[in-house]
Write a protein that holds these residues in place. Sequence first.
Motif, PDB file in Angstrom:
ATOM      1  N   THR A  78      28.359  37.366  49.779  1.00  0.00           N
ATOM      2  CA  THR A  78      28.233  38.823  49.648  1.00  0.00           C
ATOM      3  C   THR A  78      26.901  39.397  50.124  1.00  0.00           C
ATOM      4  O   THR A  78      26.657  40.595  49.949  1.00  0.00           O
ATOM      5  N   HIS A  79      26.051  38.575  50.753  1.00  0.00           N
ATOM      6  CA  HIS A  79      24.780  39.140  51.226  1.00  0.00           C
ATOM      7  C   HIS A  79      24.140  38.198  52.245  1.00  0.00           C
ATOM      8  O   HIS A  79      23.637  37.126  51.888  1.00  0.00           O
ATOM      9  N   VAL A 136      29.709  39.645  53.650  1.00  0.00           N
ATOM     10  CA  VAL A 136      29.231  41.028  53.680  1.00  0.00           C
ATOM     11  C   VAL A 136      27.897  40.987  54.430  1.00  0.00           C
ATOM     12  O   VAL A 136      26.910  40.449  53.925  1.00  0.00           O
ATOM     13  N   GLN A 231      25.881  48.545  50.950  1.00  0.00           N
ATOM     14  CA  GLN A 231      25.062  47.354  50.709  1.00  0.00           C
ATOM     15  C   GLN A 231      23.587  47.697  50.932  1.00  0.00           C
ATOM     16  O   GLN A 231      23.235  48.430  51.858  1.00  0.00           O
ATOM     17  N   LEU A 269      27.173  46.878  46.663  1.00  0.00           N
ATOM     18  CA  LEU A 269      26.640  45.538  46.455  1.00  0.00           C
ATOM     19  C   LEU A 269      25.126  45.575  46.624  1.00  0.00           C
ATOM     20  O   LEU A 269      24.622  45.948  47.691  1.00  0.00           O
ATOM     21  N   SER A 292      24.390  40.877  44.027  1.00  0.00           N
ATOM     22  CA  SER A 292      24.547  39.702  44.880  1.00  0.00           C
ATOM     23  C   SER A 292      23.315  38.837  44.709  1.00  0.00           C
ATOM     24  O   SER A 292      22.221  39.194  45.147  1.00  0.00           O
ATOM     25  N   THR A 319      27.812  38.205  41.937  1.00  0.00           N
ATOM     26  CA  THR A 319      28.334  37.420  43.054  1.00  0.00           C
ATOM     27  C   THR A 319      27.197  36.558  43.600  1.00  0.00           C
ATOM     28  O   THR A 319      26.058  36.644  43.140  1.00  0.00           O
ATOM     29  N   GLY A 321      25.163  35.162  47.225  1.00  0.00           N
ATOM     30  CA  GLY A 321      24.925  35.383  48.644  1.00  0.00           C
ATOM     31  C   GLY A 321      23.928  34.363  49.180  1.00  0.00           C
ATOM     32  O   GLY A 321      23.031  33.923  48.454  1.00  0.00           O
ATOM     33  N   ALA A 363      33.801  37.188  43.571  1.00  0.00           N
ATOM     34  CA  ALA A 363      33.338  38.025  44.675  1.00  0.00           C
ATOM     35  C   ALA A 363      34.410  39.011  45.097  1.00  0.00           C
ATOM     36  O   ALA A 363      34.120  40.183  45.367  1.00  0.00           O
ATOM     37  N   MET A 367      34.134  43.111  45.055  1.00  0.00           N
ATOM     38  CA  MET A 367      34.339  43.864  46.290  1.00  0.00           C
ATOM     39  C   MET A 367      35.586  44.743  46.237  1.00  0.00           C
ATOM     40  O   MET A 367      35.938  45.373  47.229  1.00  0.00           O
TER      41      MET A 367
END
Length: 439
Positions: A78-79, A136, A231, A269, A292, A319, A321, A363, A367
């Motif tokens: 996620t990152h 992401v 984000q 996020l 994240s 989440t 990342g 995740a 999202m």
Amino acid sequence: MSTAPHTVQAYRASLLHFLADPAFTEEAYSWHQDGLLIVEDGRVKAAGDYAQLVSTLPAGLEPHDYRGQIITPGFIDTHLHYPQTDMIASPAPGLLPWLDTYTFPTERQFGDPAHARATAEFFLDELARCGTTTAVVYCTVHRESVDAFFEASEARNLRMVAGKVLMDRNCPDFLRDVEGQVGDSEALINKWHKHKRSLYAITPRFAPTSTPAQLGAIAELAKAWPDTFIQTHVSENKDECSWVRELYPDSRSYLDVYDGYGLMRPRALFGHCIWLDDEDFARMAATGSAASVCPTSNLFLGSGLFDFEKADGAGAKVTLGTDVGAGTSFSMLQTMNEAYKVARLKGSYLPALRMFYLATLGAARAMDLEGTIGSFKVGAEADFIVLDPKCTPLLERRSVHCNSLEEQLFALALLGDDRAVRATYAAGVKVHERSGAVA
């Protein structure tokens, strides 16, 4: 890559996917030691015990035999920053000098479509090799960087989220675009959001590189496109937090800057979230925003340790990342490894089941994509990976002595890396197979 010879395909292996968060629910996962995953037209048709499902297969269809291995939904990162691929493992004493010395000069090159496309191709290869099927992703301030990324991901039919970085101050002149950035973002949303499997993320880099006027324009854009993602970064580093207090003295906290502009909502996020207080985490929970957590990056830059216990106590979505390129690995297994250690150093404990949940269904929930990715729910997109517990001599030796699913997953998380990923599938099509793997 290989294409499906049948509309229906089947895969025999041990199957694992999640139904809920193991931290809060006992019956949180589905595990089939001898399982069968059935895919039709790129979506999950059924997942369960082999003995119960094999009779439902079309006549003559032989399942792909992955016995002795584990099939899970593909990992969701996620990152991370695809333009920072070439500067991974660059030394610096902290976040802000790292940005000035490496990040900004590297990102300057992404106005060149050929360079952007070549980097995107390599980046997506690495994700597939590590079992990541959705990410992401931060692009750069250049429209070309976004076009190159989505062109490459759509050629592979991947479920990806990405967006053009927005900055109008406190950055080099060659990355500052005072007039056109928000308008460019809207044009890119129109072009890419919900096109095939692409989704768009409105992407202010972080509060210090946006003026109040730009954050106001971003807020209007987010209001006009409520199903896009947002984000950004928040509370990663103490020096950064002090800087934000100087730039936005009327905000209660760093996170409150974004909240004041209406940028906290479902599908928002926030990377890092290390120095949030109780009120911040409560706002994350109340707004449906998600943290994240990027442990390899936070350890690399010495930014701090995320407080999983505090986030869970507030009911905030969490989440994982990789945060490449401050993060030091594309592998979500390596990210789990470091997340476990971060939790221990903060006095809490992350079971392996929880870590695998955070990288899949957790995740997807954060999202707002539950039922689309992250599980084997009927109708979900068939993004999945095959994990090999015998991929290295050490992991094979440890796996022989595992007495539970928790022990096996813990060994994969602590000892595994890209070598543990035997194969990666996107929408039912193989997009990676480990070199030397026996079909």
